[in-house]
Scaffold this active site. Structure first.
Site, PDB file in Angstrom:
ATOM      1  N   CYS A   2      55.184  40.482  30.824  1.00 47.36           N
ATOM      2  CA  CYS A   2      55.778  39.436  31.656  1.00 47.36           C
ATOM      3  C   CYS A   2      55.307  39.548  33.107  1.00 47.36           C
ATOM      4  O   CYS A   2      55.058  40.640  33.599  1.00 47.36           O
ATOM      5  CB  CYS A   2      57.284  39.557  31.648  1.00 47.36           C
ATOM      6  SG  CYS A   2      58.013  39.455  30.019  1.00 47.36           S
ATOM      7  N   ARG A  27      47.426  39.920  32.081  1.00 49.11           N
ATOM      8  CA  ARG A  27      48.387  40.910  31.606  1.00 49.11           C
ATOM      9  C   ARG A  27      48.877  40.617  30.195  1.00 49.11           C
ATOM     10  O   ARG A  27      49.491  41.477  29.570  1.00 49.11           O
ATOM     11  CB  ARG A  27      49.598  40.950  32.554  1.00 49.11           C
ATOM     12  CG  ARG A  27      49.249  41.456  33.936  1.00 49.11           C
ATOM     13  CD  ARG A  27      50.318  41.069  34.924  1.00 49.11           C
ATOM     14  NE  ARG A  27      51.584  41.710  34.630  1.00 49.11           N
ATOM     15  CZ  ARG A  27      52.041  42.784  35.259  1.00 49.11           C
ATOM     16  NH1 ARG A  27      51.320  43.328  36.200  1.00 49.11           N
ATOM     17  NH2 ARG A  27      53.196  43.310  34.959  1.00 49.11           N
ATOM     18  N   TRP A  75      56.260  37.550  27.845  1.00 56.11           N
ATOM     19  CA  TRP A  75      55.718  38.260  26.689  1.00 56.11           C
ATOM     20  C   TRP A  75      56.940  38.586  25.843  1.00 56.11           C
ATOM     21  O   TRP A  75      57.786  39.380  26.249  1.00 56.11           O
ATOM     22  CB  TRP A  75      55.002  39.516  27.163  1.00 56.11           C
ATOM     23  CG  TRP A  75      54.234  40.257  26.136  1.00 56.11           C
ATOM     24  CD1 TRP A  75      53.007  39.920  25.629  1.00 56.11           C
ATOM     25  CD2 TRP A  75      54.601  41.485  25.510  1.00 56.11           C
ATOM     26  NE1 TRP A  75      52.606  40.876  24.724  1.00 56.11           N
ATOM     27  CE2 TRP A  75      53.558  41.844  24.627  1.00 56.11           C
ATOM     28  CE3 TRP A  75      55.701  42.327  25.600  1.00 56.11           C
ATOM     29  CZ2 TRP A  75      53.581  42.993  23.846  1.00 56.11           C
ATOM     30  CZ3 TRP A  75      55.733  43.476  24.826  1.00 56.11           C
ATOM     31  CH2 TRP A  75      54.678  43.794  23.955  1.00 56.11           C
ATOM     32  N   ASN A  99      61.610  40.341  34.177  1.00 62.02           N
ATOM     33  CA  ASN A  99      60.715  41.219  33.402  1.00 62.02           C
ATOM     34  C   ASN A  99      61.544  42.391  32.913  1.00 62.02           C
ATOM     35  O   ASN A  99      62.429  42.853  33.637  1.00 62.02           O
ATOM     36  CB  ASN A  99      59.617  41.806  34.290  1.00 62.02           C
ATOM     37  CG  ASN A  99      58.560  40.788  34.635  1.00 62.02           C
ATOM     38  OD1 ASN A  99      58.612  39.645  34.176  1.00 62.02           O
ATOM     39  ND2 ASN A  99      57.600  41.198  35.448  1.00 62.02           N
ATOM     40  N   GLY A 100      61.215  42.916  31.746  1.00 61.32           N
ATOM     41  CA  GLY A 100      61.920  44.098  31.264  1.00 61.32           C
ATOM     42  C   GLY A 100      62.943  43.748  30.204  1.00 61.32           C
ATOM     43  O   GLY A 100      62.889  42.670  29.598  1.00 61.32           O
ATOM     44  N   GLU A 482      39.183  56.373  20.144  1.00 65.51           N
ATOM     45  CA  GLU A 482      39.114  55.277  21.113  1.00 65.51           C
ATOM     46  C   GLU A 482      38.271  54.122  20.548  1.00 65.51           C
ATOM     47  O   GLU A 482      38.605  52.949  20.727  1.00 65.51           O
ATOM     48  CB  GLU A 482      38.542  55.810  22.442  1.00 65.51           C
ATOM     49  CG  GLU A 482      38.291  54.787  23.518  1.00 65.51           C
ATOM     50  CD  GLU A 482      39.505  53.964  23.927  1.00 65.51           C
ATOM     51  OE1 GLU A 482      40.634  54.276  23.534  1.00 65.51           O
ATOM     52  OE2 GLU A 482      39.294  52.955  24.627  1.00 65.51           O
ATOM     53  N   LYS A 486      39.643  50.305  20.030  1.00 62.17           N
ATOM     54  CA  LYS A 486      38.986  49.127  20.598  1.00 62.17           C
ATOM     55  C   LYS A 486      38.741  48.095  19.508  1.00 62.17           C
ATOM     56  O   LYS A 486      38.997  46.918  19.688  1.00 62.17           O
ATOM     57  CB  LYS A 486      37.628  49.468  21.245  1.00 62.17           C
ATOM     58  CG  LYS A 486      37.632  50.172  22.559  1.00 62.17           C
ATOM     59  CD  LYS A 486      38.054  49.347  23.738  1.00 62.17           C
ATOM     60  CE  LYS A 486      39.527  49.414  23.957  1.00 62.17           C
ATOM     61  NZ  LYS A 486      40.066  50.529  24.695  1.00 62.17           N
ATOM     62  N   GLU A 489      42.070  46.437  18.309  1.00 62.74           N
ATOM     63  CA  GLU A 489      42.809  45.566  19.224  1.00 62.74           C
ATOM     64  C   GLU A 489      42.107  44.254  19.511  1.00 62.74           C
ATOM     65  O   GLU A 489      42.770  43.237  19.694  1.00 62.74           O
ATOM     66  CB  GLU A 489      43.236  46.270  20.508  1.00 62.74           C
ATOM     67  CG  GLU A 489      42.144  46.698  21.438  1.00 62.74           C
ATOM     68  CD  GLU A 489      42.656  47.476  22.640  1.00 62.74           C
ATOM     69  OE1 GLU A 489      43.709  47.135  23.178  1.00 62.74           O
ATOM     70  OE2 GLU A 489      41.987  48.425  23.049  1.00 62.74           O
ATOM     71  N   HIS A 505      40.693  65.508   2.576  1.00 64.64           N
ATOM     72  CA  HIS A 505      42.126  65.764   2.389  1.00 64.64           C
ATOM     73  C   HIS A 505      42.906  64.467   2.193  1.00 64.64           C
ATOM     74  O   HIS A 505      44.121  64.447   2.356  1.00 64.64           O
ATOM     75  CB  HIS A 505      42.683  66.564   3.567  1.00 64.64           C
ATOM     76  CG  HIS A 505      42.006  67.885   3.723  1.00 64.64           C
ATOM     77  ND1 HIS A 505      42.208  68.927   2.843  1.00 64.64           N
ATOM     78  CD2 HIS A 505      41.076  68.322   4.608  1.00 64.64           C
ATOM     79  CE1 HIS A 505      41.453  69.957   3.202  1.00 64.64           C
ATOM     80  NE2 HIS A 505      40.753  69.608   4.262  1.00 64.64           N
ATOM     81  N   LYS A 604      48.367  43.652  29.158  1.00 62.95           N
ATOM     82  CA  LYS A 604      47.545  44.566  29.940  1.00 62.95           C
ATOM     83  C   LYS A 604      48.378  45.694  30.522  1.00 62.95           C
ATOM     84  O   LYS A 604      47.962  46.837  30.539  1.00 62.95           O
ATOM     85  CB  LYS A 604      46.854  43.784  31.058  1.00 62.95           C
ATOM     86  CG  LYS A 604      45.906  44.623  31.894  1.00 62.95           C
ATOM     87  CD  LYS A 604      44.704  45.062  31.079  1.00 62.95           C
ATOM     88  CE  LYS A 604      43.830  46.045  31.799  1.00 62.95           C
ATOM     89  NZ  LYS A 604      42.968  46.776  30.840  1.00 62.95           N
TER      90      LYS A 604
HETATM   91  C1  F6R Z   1      43.859  49.776  25.060  1.00 65.89           C
HETATM   92  C2  F6R Z   1      44.715  49.734  26.210  1.00 65.89           C
HETATM   93  C3  F6R Z   1      46.055  50.367  26.113  1.00 65.89           C
HETATM   94  C4  F6R Z   1      46.385  51.102  27.413  1.00 65.89           C
HETATM   95  C5  F6R Z   1      47.832  51.618  27.373  1.00 65.89           C
HETATM   96  C6  F6R Z   1      48.161  52.437  28.600  1.00 65.89           C
HETATM   97  O1  F6R Z   1      42.635  49.173  25.305  1.00 65.89           O
HETATM   98  O2  F6R Z   1      44.366  49.209  27.225  1.00 65.89           O
HETATM   99  O3  F6R Z   1      46.153  51.211  25.020  1.00 65.89           O
HETATM  100  O4  F6R Z   1      45.485  52.147  27.563  1.00 65.89           O
HETATM  101  O5  F6R Z   1      48.711  50.536  27.293  1.00 65.89           O
HETATM  102  O6  F6R Z   1      47.993  51.705  29.757  1.00 65.89           O
HETATM  103  P1  F6R Z   1      47.826  52.402  31.161  1.00 65.89           P
HETATM  104  O7  F6R Z   1      46.557  53.160  31.139  1.00 65.89           O
HETATM  105  O8  F6R Z   1      47.815  51.267  32.137  1.00 65.89           O
HETATM  106  O9  F6R Z   1      49.012  53.303  31.348  1.00 65.89           O
END
Ligand code: F6R
Length: 609
Positions: A2, A27, A75, A99-100, A482, A486, A489, A505, A604
């Site tokens: 949000c 975001r 959101w 927000n929240g 990682e 990627k 997502e 296993h 984000k």
């Molecule tokens: C994945 C991604 C998320 C963030 C996670 C933590 O591509 O962006 O997994 O890494 O939400 O966010 P930060 O680093 O802002 O605490």
């Protein structure tokens, strides 16, 4: 997640609010809305499901103007993304954005219903609007009503409120969610992220936990809690507000992948000399603290957590220091054992991740030596609340999928490894080798980016797949994790990562000719072991995609595609091998036609639990 924007001005603020929302689009959100108080002292509320563009279309058909207003990108947390659930929420002459999460909203809702309030949405936010209305109706000012209402709420939130009874005011407050004040000339603003206001001001006040702000055109007052009037520092931001522009690139994510050679230079600048790490990079107090560190606890979420996992290998094998790594959402609710002289390290691109922030607050109650944050967002909550700060200087990351933030975090963590390792007997020559490898990293990443075309072709093989496995061993295992994150997502392909030695296993049962298997295989002491694991996969008909600098070591058959990565020093291999994996996920998403920069259901900056 949000976003909030609010304004009190003499001019019409509708365009400012909309522009602010657009700047927060990165975001992640699923609906948008605004409320302004018009010249006839009526609330004008407009909403749209989907993008801010939908709100703009709505405003084209049903214009709304006013010099005081609030706006929001939602959101969904309570109730689906519908127009009814979109903010602002209204209670008669009051409009609220939030927000929240209000955790005790159900009982408050019932109490308000008993008072005759009718709810039109499924959100927790509507409770806020009615609660404030009930208190204003009892004769309180908008500020007092908001203060008293907030005292009833449990949870984490940032709120902005307007009321036609007080047409020249805006009240906002924060508890657990970020909120910043933007100061203009005879106009003032509020937002959940300063980025939303960079088109109108460069002067900001970062509100602290429990702050309420009473905003008018020419003045503002900040109260902490319901009584104390407080002064907060005005910060003039001097960065160029790096315009959120994609430049020549089709997506922010691609731009951010290709920016890595430049931003890695920035991360290193002023932090290394020819042979050494300069500890000042971690703040003036770092030296005295580092001298005492005997262990490290890292806490983070998502991609940042993966950076922490890489660092664990480095800390224990290079710095000779025990290192624990945990996701923040688990850490914050666990009783932890804190060994003496342990440094608590958080890693966060945004500096606002609710779980990481809560973990830091918990850690402060424990017996840690000190806290250090590795962060990309100056003035963020984590930066303000940590003892030591290392800024990664990656610049704004707009694509939801984190790319340049990750590689710069790895650099920061390697610098920390060296700084701590030095005290545990890391030799000058190893430090010097590692520092020169780091200095060569921007160039090595530029070379890795040349794989773009090859990877683009390779990505086609993933287009019709529903699952993928990512394998690595040792320090490359978190790199594989990682890579899998990627891919899932942004392409929505289910991807899992395993340390390759674990295959037999269980996960080997998944392998058939329909399963692409990505292996991160630089030449190191575990490569031969990894090769044997891959042979097991091949024997079961799996399709292998091997990223390696030892192309000849892997059979070139129809079932094996080897992507030839140039050789680099082992200490920078995790950063370099991340690049082709980022490119792979990007190109697979393009082939699949998904929304690369704003993947579904993701945000984000995750400012709720
Ligand atoms: C994945 C991604 C998320 C963030 C996670 C933590 O591509 O962006 O997994 O890494 O939400 O966010 P930060 O680093 O802002 O605490």
């Amino acid at each position: 997640m949000c976003g909030i924007v609010g304004a009190v001005a003499s001019r019409n603020v509708t365009a400012i609010l909309v522009e602010g929302l657009m700047r927060l689009e990165y975001r992640g959100y699923d609906s948008a809305g605004l409320a302004v108080i018009d010249t006839e002292n009526n609330l004008q509320i407009r909403k749209a499901v989907g993008k801010v563009k939908g709100l703009v279309d709505n405003l084209d058909t049903n214009p709304a103007s006013g010099s005081v207003g609030i706006a929001h990108t939602r959101w969904a947390t309570h109730g689906k993304p519908t127009e009814k659930n979109a903010h602002p929420h209204q209670s008669n002459d009051i409009a609220v954005v939030h927000n929240g999460i209000i955790e005790n909203h159900a009982e408050l809702r019932q109490a308000l219903k008993n008072q005759g309030y009718v709810f039109v949405s499924e959100t927790d936010t509507e409770v806020i609007a009615h609660q404030i209305h009930a208190l204003v109706n009892n004769g309180l000012s908008l500020l007092e009503a908001t203060q008293q209402a907030v005292a009833l709420f449990e949870g984490a939130y940032a709120i902005a409120v307007v009321n036609t009874k007080f047409p020249d005011e805006l009240i906002a407050c924060r508890s657990g969610s970020p909120l910043v004040l933007g100061l203009g000339i005879e106009e003032n603003f509020v937002a959940s992220d300063q980025m939303a206001l960079r088109q109108v001001t460069d002067r900001f006040v970062f509100l602290e936990e429990g702050d309420f702000v009473h905003l008018e055109r020419k003045k503002f007052s900040i109260f902490n809690g319901d009584k104390e009037l407080v002064e907060r520092k005005v910060v003039q931001l001097t960065d160029k507000a790096e315009a959120a522009s994609k430049g020549e690139y089709r997506h922010y994510m691609l731009k951010e992948i290709f920016e890595q050679p430049e931003v890695l230079k920035r991360t290193l600048q002023g932090r290394i000399s020819k042979h050494h790490v300069l500890e000042e990079a971690f703040g003036t107090e770092a030296k005295a603290i580092f001298d005492r560190v005997k262990g490290v606890q890292i806490v983070a979420c998502g991609t940042s957590y993966h950076a922490g996992l890489v660092a664990k290998y480095w800390m224990e094998s290079i710095a000779n220091i025990p290192c624990q790594v945990e996701v923040a959402s688990e850490y914050r609710y666990r009783k932890v054992f804190v060994p003496k002289d342990t440094l608590f390290v958080t890693i966060s691109q945004s500096g606002e991740t609710a779980d990481t922030l809560a973990a830091l607050k918990e850690a402060k109650k424990s017996d840690y030596l000190a806290s250090l944050v590795i962060c990309n967002a100056p003035s963020s909550s984590l930066v303000r609340e940590s003892d030591l700060v290392f800024m990664t200087h990656a610049g704004p990351e707009i694509g939801v999928a984190s790319t340049k933030a990750f590689t710069t975090q790895l650099v920061a963590l390697q610098l920390l490894t060296i700084a701590l390792g030095r005290r545990q007997g890391l030799s000058e020559s190893v430090e010097s080798d590692m520092v020169s490898a780091l200095a060569s990293l921007p160039e090595a990443v530029s070379k890795a980016l040349l794989l773009d075309d090859v990877i683009k072709k390779t990505s086609e093989a993933f287009a019709d797949k529903h699952h993928a496995l990512f394998l690595g061993r040792g320090v490359e295992y978190p790199v594989a994790m990682e890579g899998a994150l990627k891919l899932k997502e942004i392409s929505y392909i289910h991807a899992e990562s395993y340390p390759a030695g674990e295959l037999k296993h269980g996960p080997l049962a998944l392998v058939d000719s329909d399963m692409p298997i990505v292996a991160v295989a630089p030449n190191n002491e575990l490569m031969e072991k990894l090769k044997s694991n891959l042979e097991e996969v091949q024997a079961r008909g799996g399709k292998l995609f091997v990223f390696s600098d030892q192309a000849d070591a892997f059979p070139n058959s129809d079932d094996v595609t080897v992507i030839d990565v140039h050789s680099v020093p082992e200490t920078i291999a995790p950063m370099v091998y991340t690049i082709p994996l980022q490119l792979l996920s990007y190109h697979v998403a393009i082939v699949k036609g998904t929304d690369v920069d704003q993947p579904r259901n993701l945000a984000k900056s995750v400012t709720v639990e």
